[in-house]
Design a protein around this motif. Structure first.
Motif, PDB file in Angstrom:
ATOM      1  N   LEU A   7      37.330   5.007 -64.429  1.00  0.00           N
ATOM      2  CA  LEU A   7      36.699   5.833 -63.399  1.00  0.00           C
ATOM      3  C   LEU A   7      36.911   7.301 -63.704  1.00  0.00           C
ATOM      4  O   LEU A   7      36.035   8.138 -63.536  1.00  0.00           O
ATOM      5  CB  LEU A   7      37.301   5.468 -62.023  1.00  0.00           C
ATOM      6  CG  LEU A   7      36.984   6.356 -60.833  1.00  0.00           C
ATOM      7  CD1 LEU A   7      35.495   6.283 -60.498  1.00  0.00           C
ATOM      8  CD2 LEU A   7      37.803   5.926 -59.618  1.00  0.00           C
ATOM      9  N   TYR A   8      38.140   7.646 -64.177  1.00  0.00           N
ATOM     10  CA  TYR A   8      38.493   9.061 -64.345  1.00  0.00           C
ATOM     11  C   TYR A   8      39.688   9.161 -65.283  1.00  0.00           C
ATOM     12  O   TYR A   8      40.618   8.360 -65.192  1.00  0.00           O
ATOM     13  CB  TYR A   8      38.856   9.639 -62.969  1.00  0.00           C
ATOM     14  CG  TYR A   8      39.341  11.064 -62.999  1.00  0.00           C
ATOM     15  CD1 TYR A   8      38.446  12.125 -63.166  1.00  0.00           C
ATOM     16  CD2 TYR A   8      40.699  11.358 -62.858  1.00  0.00           C
ATOM     17  CE1 TYR A   8      38.899  13.433 -63.197  1.00  0.00           C
ATOM     18  CE2 TYR A   8      41.155  12.669 -62.887  1.00  0.00           C
ATOM     19  CZ  TYR A   8      40.244  13.701 -63.046  1.00  0.00           C
ATOM     20  OH  TYR A   8      40.690  14.993 -63.075  1.00  0.00           O
ATOM     21  N   ARG A   9      39.656  10.135 -66.185  1.00  0.00           N
ATOM     22  CA  ARG A   9      40.818  10.397 -67.036  1.00  0.00           C
ATOM     23  C   ARG A   9      41.330  11.791 -66.712  1.00  0.00           C
ATOM     24  O   ARG A   9      40.649  12.792 -66.973  1.00  0.00           O
ATOM     25  CB  ARG A   9      40.420  10.294 -68.516  1.00  0.00           C
ATOM     26  CG  ARG A   9      41.596  10.419 -69.462  1.00  0.00           C
ATOM     27  CD  ARG A   9      41.134  10.406 -70.917  1.00  0.00           C
ATOM     28  NE  ARG A   9      42.181  10.882 -71.792  1.00  0.00           N
ATOM     29  CZ  ARG A   9      43.103  10.111 -72.349  1.00  0.00           C
ATOM     30  NH1 ARG A   9      43.088   8.811 -72.149  1.00  0.00           N
ATOM     31  NH2 ARG A   9      44.036  10.641 -73.112  1.00  0.00           N
ATOM     32  N   GLY A  10      42.503  11.878 -66.098  1.00  0.00           N
ATOM     33  CA  GLY A  10      43.093  13.172 -65.752  1.00  0.00           C
ATOM     34  C   GLY A  10      44.036  13.634 -66.849  1.00  0.00           C
ATOM     35  O   GLY A  10      43.999  13.123 -67.971  1.00  0.00           O
ATOM     36  N   LYS A  11      44.877  14.605 -66.524  1.00  0.00           N
ATOM     37  CA  LYS A  11      45.775  15.172 -67.527  1.00  0.00           C
ATOM     38  C   LYS A  11      46.936  14.227 -67.851  1.00  0.00           C
ATOM     39  O   LYS A  11      47.462  14.262 -68.954  1.00  0.00           O
ATOM     40  CB  LYS A  11      46.311  16.533 -67.046  1.00  0.00           C
ATOM     41  CG  LYS A  11      45.194  17.595 -66.961  1.00  0.00           C
ATOM     42  CD  LYS A  11      45.711  18.985 -66.651  1.00  0.00           C
ATOM     43  CE  LYS A  11      46.259  19.127 -65.262  1.00  0.00           C
ATOM     44  NZ  LYS A  11      45.296  18.933 -64.162  1.00  0.00           N
ATOM     45  N   ALA A  12      47.340  13.406 -66.884  1.00  0.00           N
ATOM     46  CA  ALA A  12      48.506  12.542 -67.118  1.00  0.00           C
ATOM     47  C   ALA A  12      48.261  11.068 -66.808  1.00  0.00           C
ATOM     48  O   ALA A  12      49.053  10.228 -67.193  1.00  0.00           O
ATOM     49  CB  ALA A  12      49.687  13.045 -66.277  1.00  0.00           C
ATOM     50  N   LYS A  13      47.181  10.789 -66.068  1.00  0.00           N
ATOM     51  CA  LYS A  13      46.914   9.403 -65.694  1.00  0.00           C
ATOM     52  C   LYS A  13      45.445   9.069 -65.961  1.00  0.00           C
ATOM     53  O   LYS A  13      44.601   9.960 -65.942  1.00  0.00           O
ATOM     54  CB  LYS A  13      47.208   9.177 -64.192  1.00  0.00           C
ATOM     55  CG  LYS A  13      48.652   9.477 -63.806  1.00  0.00           C
ATOM     56  CD  LYS A  13      49.021   8.957 -62.425  1.00  0.00           C
ATOM     57  CE  LYS A  13      48.417   9.689 -61.256  1.00  0.00           C
ATOM     58  NZ  LYS A  13      48.743  11.103 -61.157  1.00  0.00           N
ATOM     59  N   THR A  14      45.182   7.780 -66.157  1.00  0.00           N
ATOM     60  CA  THR A  14      43.800   7.307 -66.244  1.00  0.00           C
ATOM     61  C   THR A  14      43.604   6.323 -65.113  1.00  0.00           C
ATOM     62  O   THR A  14      44.497   5.520 -64.815  1.00  0.00           O
ATOM     63  CB  THR A  14      43.528   6.634 -67.600  1.00  0.00           C
ATOM     64  OG1 THR A  14      43.967   7.517 -68.644  1.00  0.00           O
ATOM     65  CG2 THR A  14      42.039   6.363 -67.791  1.00  0.00           C
ATOM     66  N   THR A  68      50.931   4.713 -47.654  1.00  0.00           N
ATOM     67  CA  THR A  68      50.709   5.132 -49.036  1.00  0.00           C
ATOM     68  C   THR A  68      49.707   4.192 -49.705  1.00  0.00           C
ATOM     69  O   THR A  68      49.393   3.125 -49.182  1.00  0.00           O
ATOM     70  CB  THR A  68      52.011   5.111 -49.871  1.00  0.00           C
ATOM     71  OG1 THR A  68      52.300   3.751 -50.214  1.00  0.00           O
ATOM     72  CG2 THR A  68      53.179   5.733 -49.136  1.00  0.00           C
ATOM     73  N   GLN A  69      49.306   4.603 -50.914  1.00  0.00           N
ATOM     74  CA  GLN A  69      48.352   3.819 -51.707  1.00  0.00           C
ATOM     75  C   GLN A  69      48.977   2.550 -52.292  1.00  0.00           C
ATOM     76  O   GLN A  69      48.277   1.689 -52.812  1.00  0.00           O
ATOM     77  CB  GLN A  69      47.872   4.683 -52.867  1.00  0.00           C
ATOM     78  CG  GLN A  69      49.001   5.019 -53.843  1.00  0.00           C
ATOM     79  CD  GLN A  69      48.631   5.936 -54.966  1.00  0.00           C
ATOM     80  OE1 GLN A  69      47.494   6.352 -55.086  1.00  0.00           O
ATOM     81  NE2 GLN A  69      49.590   6.268 -55.819  1.00  0.00           N
ATOM     82  N   VAL A  70      50.287   2.401 -52.205  1.00  0.00           N
ATOM     83  CA  VAL A  70      51.011   1.408 -53.006  1.00  0.00           C
ATOM     84  C   VAL A  70      50.529  -0.032 -52.750  1.00  0.00           C
ATOM     85  O   VAL A  70      50.335  -0.442 -51.618  1.00  0.00           O
ATOM     86  CB  VAL A  70      52.539   1.532 -52.783  1.00  0.00           C
ATOM     87  CG1 VAL A  70      52.981   0.935 -51.464  1.00  0.00           C
ATOM     88  CG2 VAL A  70      53.316   0.922 -53.922  1.00  0.00           C
ATOM     89  N   VAL A  81      46.699   0.250 -56.890  1.00  0.00           N
ATOM     90  CA  VAL A  81      46.759   1.103 -55.690  1.00  0.00           C
ATOM     91  C   VAL A  81      45.490   0.935 -54.860  1.00  0.00           C
ATOM     92  O   VAL A  81      44.465   0.462 -55.359  1.00  0.00           O
ATOM     93  CB  VAL A  81      46.928   2.606 -56.062  1.00  0.00           C
ATOM     94  CG1 VAL A  81      48.212   2.851 -56.827  1.00  0.00           C
ATOM     95  CG2 VAL A  81      45.718   3.132 -56.835  1.00  0.00           C
ATOM     96  N   LYS A  82      45.578   1.357 -53.608  1.00  0.00           N
ATOM     97  CA  LYS A  82      44.390   1.377 -52.754  1.00  0.00           C
ATOM     98  C   LYS A  82      43.460   2.477 -53.248  1.00  0.00           C
ATOM     99  O   LYS A  82      43.919   3.583 -53.566  1.00  0.00           O
ATOM    100  CB  LYS A  82      44.778   1.698 -51.314  1.00  0.00           C
ATOM    101  CG  LYS A  82      45.554   0.611 -50.644  1.00  0.00           C
ATOM    102  CD  LYS A  82      45.846   0.963 -49.193  1.00  0.00           C
ATOM    103  CE  LYS A  82      46.758  -0.088 -48.600  1.00  0.00           C
ATOM    104  NZ  LYS A  82      48.159   0.004 -49.080  1.00  0.00           N
ATOM    105  N   LYS A  83      42.184   2.180 -53.284  1.00  0.00           N
ATOM    106  CA  LYS A  83      41.199   3.205 -53.665  1.00  0.00           C
ATOM    107  C   LYS A  83      41.031   4.167 -52.493  1.00  0.00           C
ATOM    108  O   LYS A  83      40.770   3.746 -51.368  1.00  0.00           O
ATOM    109  CB  LYS A  83      39.863   2.559 -53.994  1.00  0.00           C
ATOM    110  CG  LYS A  83      38.830   3.564 -54.407  1.00  0.00           C
ATOM    111  CD  LYS A  83      37.517   2.934 -54.762  1.00  0.00           C
ATOM    112  CE  LYS A  83      36.594   4.031 -55.230  1.00  0.00           C
ATOM    113  NZ  LYS A  83      35.313   3.531 -55.636  1.00  0.00           N
TER     114      LYS A  83
END
Ligand code: ADP
Ligand code: UDP
Length: 237
Positions: A7-14, A68-70, A81-83
């Motif tokens: 969906l998305y590739r950030g600086k530290a997580k995908t 939380t999203q957990v 995680v929860k979207k």
């Protein structure tokens, strides 16, 4: 649970879709960035350490009644995680003066902040995450007044839980950044991560820096120190 497309590739997580449209997978990579992505390095084991650390902290927050999203740990480097529909602001609370506050106001690093300071920053790398206030957020439609109030309330609730937790481990929670999103039922829920990459932690006695400032300032032993933080909280990595 099946992992689907990115969906998305950030600086530290995908971030990956899953076969459940309400759930995402966060993959914590070893990439470590600072100064708006100007300094980037791969740090061995950091993805694993941050993934497990984040799951541990978010579970503690859930136990304290903070939504939380957990969902669950899926592997060394992945969590389910929860979207959330992320609100594009960062919520920062500061218990002690450090970082950009010191640069902006010329105050002394280490000064105790009573009451703690709350700041919003717009998530926008190209603009270097400028500071914004409640009016900007409401006027530009990034969140409603009620959502702004709820984000503040939850960010301070996190402070109460985590200040005590880190204190028990002999550390001071200097400051931290949280990101919230809206779940499918319309509730404000804590997303993204809580790891030493997004907060400042100092040893209570020696004031040793135990967070991403070790990377920003080239102090060395970055991941080793994150592991020490985890172990002081009772998380064996
Ligand atoms: P950045 O985008 O700042 O480079 P990351 O590499 O950490 O950051 O990328 C993670 C992205 O995933 C961020 O944009 C974050 O807002 C988003 N995100 C985190 N948690 C969730 C979630 N539960 N649901 C949807 N998006 C999320
Ligand atoms: N922070 C973060 N991501 C950001 C900006 C800040 O996780 O994009 C965290 C940072 O690690 C610190 C707190 O938010 O714990 C306050 O950061 P500050 O405004 O002092 O900025 P910095 O000097 O760290 O860039």
């Amino acid at each position: 649970m099946e992992k689907r497309d990115e969906l998305y590739r950030g600086k530290a997580k995908t971030v990956y879709h899953t076969d459940d449209s309400d759930k995402l997978i966060l993959l914590f990579r070893n990439d470590t960035s600072a100064f708006d992505g100007e300094k980037i390095e791969q740090l061995d084991r950091k993805g694993e350490v941050n993934n497990k650390f984040n799951h541990f902290i978010m579970t503690k927050l859930e136990e304290a009644g903070i939504a939380t999203q957990v969902e669950s740990l899926l592997s060394d480097t992945e969590s389910l995680v929860k979207k959330l529909d992320m609100i594009p602001v960062e919520c920062v609370v500061r218990n002690v003066a450090a970082g950009s506050l010191v640069r902006r106001l010329g105050v002394e690093e280490g000064q105790l902040l009573n009451p703690p300071v709350f700041e919003f920053f717009l998530k926008n790398d190209a603009l270097h995450d400028p500071m914004v206030n409640d009016y900007h957020i409401e006027s530009f439609g990034w969140a409603t007044a009620a959502q702004v109030a709820r984000m503040k309330e939850l960010t301070f609730a996190v402070n109460d839980v985590l200040k005590a937790l880190f204190d028990q481990g002999g550390m001071i929670l200097v400051d931290y950044k949280l990101e919230f999103g809206v779940d499918s039922a319309g509730n404000i829920v804590l997303g993204d991560e809580f790891t030493p990459d997004g907060c400042r932690l100092w040893d209570k006695e020696t004031r040793k820096k135990m967070d991403k400032d070790r990377f920003r300032q080239g102090l060395g032993s970055v991941v080793e120190t994150y592991i020490e933080v985890a172990e002081r909280l009772g998380l064996k990595l």
